[in-house]
Write a protein that holds these residues in place. Sequence first.
Motif, PDB file in Angstrom:
ATOM      1  N   ILE A  44      24.306 -48.079 -13.117  1.00 48.80           N
ATOM      2  CA  ILE A  44      23.385 -47.230 -12.346  1.00 48.80           C
ATOM      3  C   ILE A  44      21.958 -47.657 -12.666  1.00 48.80           C
ATOM      4  CG2 ILE A  44      22.517 -44.887 -11.969  1.00 48.80           C
ATOM      5  CD1 ILE A  44      25.261 -43.847 -12.897  1.00 48.80           C
ATOM      6  N   LEU A  47      19.108 -42.847  -9.864  1.00 52.58           N
ATOM      7  CA  LEU A  47      19.987 -41.770  -9.405  1.00 52.58           C
ATOM      8  C   LEU A  47      19.169 -40.541  -9.062  1.00 52.58           C
ATOM      9  CD1 LEU A  47      20.282 -39.511 -11.895  1.00 52.58           C
ATOM     10  CD2 LEU A  47      21.715 -41.297 -12.854  1.00 52.58           C
ATOM     11  N   ARG A  48      19.772 -39.698  -8.247  1.00 48.87           N
ATOM     12  CA  ARG A  48      19.174 -38.392  -7.945  1.00 48.87           C
ATOM     13  C   ARG A  48      20.284 -37.389  -7.704  1.00 48.87           C
ATOM     14  NH1 ARG A  48      18.747 -37.436  -2.006  1.00 48.87           N
ATOM     15  NH2 ARG A  48      17.265 -35.786  -2.472  1.00 48.87           N
ATOM     16  N   SER A  49      20.015 -36.146  -8.056  1.00 48.53           N
ATOM     17  CA  SER A  49      20.987 -35.078  -7.843  1.00 48.53           C
ATOM     18  C   SER A  49      20.835 -34.521  -6.448  1.00 48.53           C
ATOM     19  CB  SER A  49      20.773 -33.950  -8.854  1.00 48.53           C
ATOM     20  OG  SER A  49      21.048 -34.408 -10.153  1.00 48.53           O
ATOM     21  N   LEU A  54      25.796 -36.734  -7.315  1.00 45.22           N
ATOM     22  CA  LEU A  54      24.774 -37.737  -7.590  1.00 45.22           C
ATOM     23  C   LEU A  54      24.753 -38.814  -6.501  1.00 45.22           C
ATOM     24  CD1 LEU A  54      25.171 -38.366 -11.428  1.00 45.22           C
ATOM     25  CD2 LEU A  54      23.438 -36.984 -10.270  1.00 45.22           C
ATOM     26  N   GLU A  55      23.529 -39.184  -6.106  1.00 43.95           N
ATOM     27  CA  GLU A  55      23.341 -40.350  -5.253  1.00 43.95           C
ATOM     28  C   GLU A  55      22.888 -41.475  -6.181  1.00 43.95           C
ATOM     29  OE1 GLU A  55      21.458 -41.557  -0.948  1.00 43.95           O
ATOM     30  OE2 GLU A  55      20.747 -39.728  -1.927  1.00 43.95           O
ATOM     31  N   ILE A  56      23.601 -42.607  -6.094  1.00 46.56           N
ATOM     32  CA  ILE A  56      23.435 -43.705  -7.045  1.00 46.56           C
ATOM     33  C   ILE A  56      22.942 -44.957  -6.332  1.00 46.56           C
ATOM     34  CG2 ILE A  56      24.656 -45.182  -8.708  1.00 46.56           C
ATOM     35  CD1 ILE A  56      24.758 -42.196  -9.469  1.00 46.56           C
ATOM     36  N   TRP A  57      21.992 -45.659  -6.956  1.00 49.62           N
ATOM     37  CA  TRP A  57      21.545 -46.969  -6.466  1.00 49.62           C
ATOM     38  C   TRP A  57      21.730 -47.996  -7.568  1.00 49.62           C
ATOM     39  CZ3 TRP A  57      18.975 -42.506  -5.121  1.00 49.62           C
ATOM     40  CH2 TRP A  57      18.785 -42.276  -3.748  1.00 49.62           C
ATOM     41  N   VAL A  93      30.087 -37.865  -7.520  1.00 45.30           N
ATOM     42  CA  VAL A  93      29.232 -38.820  -6.826  1.00 45.30           C
ATOM     43  C   VAL A  93      29.201 -38.477  -5.341  1.00 45.30           C
ATOM     44  CG1 VAL A  93      28.850 -41.260  -6.286  1.00 45.30           C
ATOM     45  CG2 VAL A  93      29.792 -40.601  -8.524  1.00 45.30           C
ATOM     46  N   TYR A  96      27.077 -44.017  -3.076  1.00 48.15           N
ATOM     47  CA  TYR A  96      26.729 -45.181  -3.897  1.00 48.15           C
ATOM     48  C   TYR A  96      26.084 -46.232  -3.001  1.00 48.15           C
ATOM     49  CZ  TYR A  96      27.390 -49.363  -6.834  1.00 48.15           C
ATOM     50  OH  TYR A  96      27.205 -50.503  -7.566  1.00 48.15           O
TER      51      TYR A  96
END
Length: 196
Positions: A44, A47-49, A54-57, A93, A96
Amino acid sequence: MPTYDWPLIQHRSGDSIESLVATLLRREYGDARQVNPSQGDGGIDILRSTMDGLEIWQVKGFTTAMTDSQFRQAKRSWERFVEEHVTPGACQVARYHLVTPWTPTEERITQFNSLTEGVSFPCQWDSDAFIAGLADRYPETMRRFTYGEGVLDQFISQMARTVEDLLQQVTAEPGGHHTQPDMVSQPTPRPFLSHQ
């Protein structure tokens, strides 16, 4: 056709494409945060909630056609992410993202889809158009990243070369050409002063 010359930008900047993307995402999403690599990012980068999890980059700074070795890097990051966060159910998640400045070919998209199939959340590959869209929304961030602190040094070096070129082209009074050291050693003429 890419909207920005990412290889040139990567070369010109003292910073990384990963840092640029992280900064742009933090501008776009005030609650996004960058994971400190010294702690081991676990696949990761940012990330943001959200309400759904969670949104993951995961950001890879590949600015030209992705090699097999580079795809294996992305694959290892994905596997580390699944192993540390998805399989043990450590977090829910929502989405992604794999992010690269390079726009993937259909072959690479197919490989990515095969790699990420079987999870319960959507996965997508964001590339040039995604980063360029953020860069267009935050041009001051893009300027700072592209020209950064080194712009003053570059300007001074360029001006020094220009002055040197001009000094070499200067010709003295009729009847003689002075070299640069001759010109430097000559006294500077004083303005005419009238005494009354």
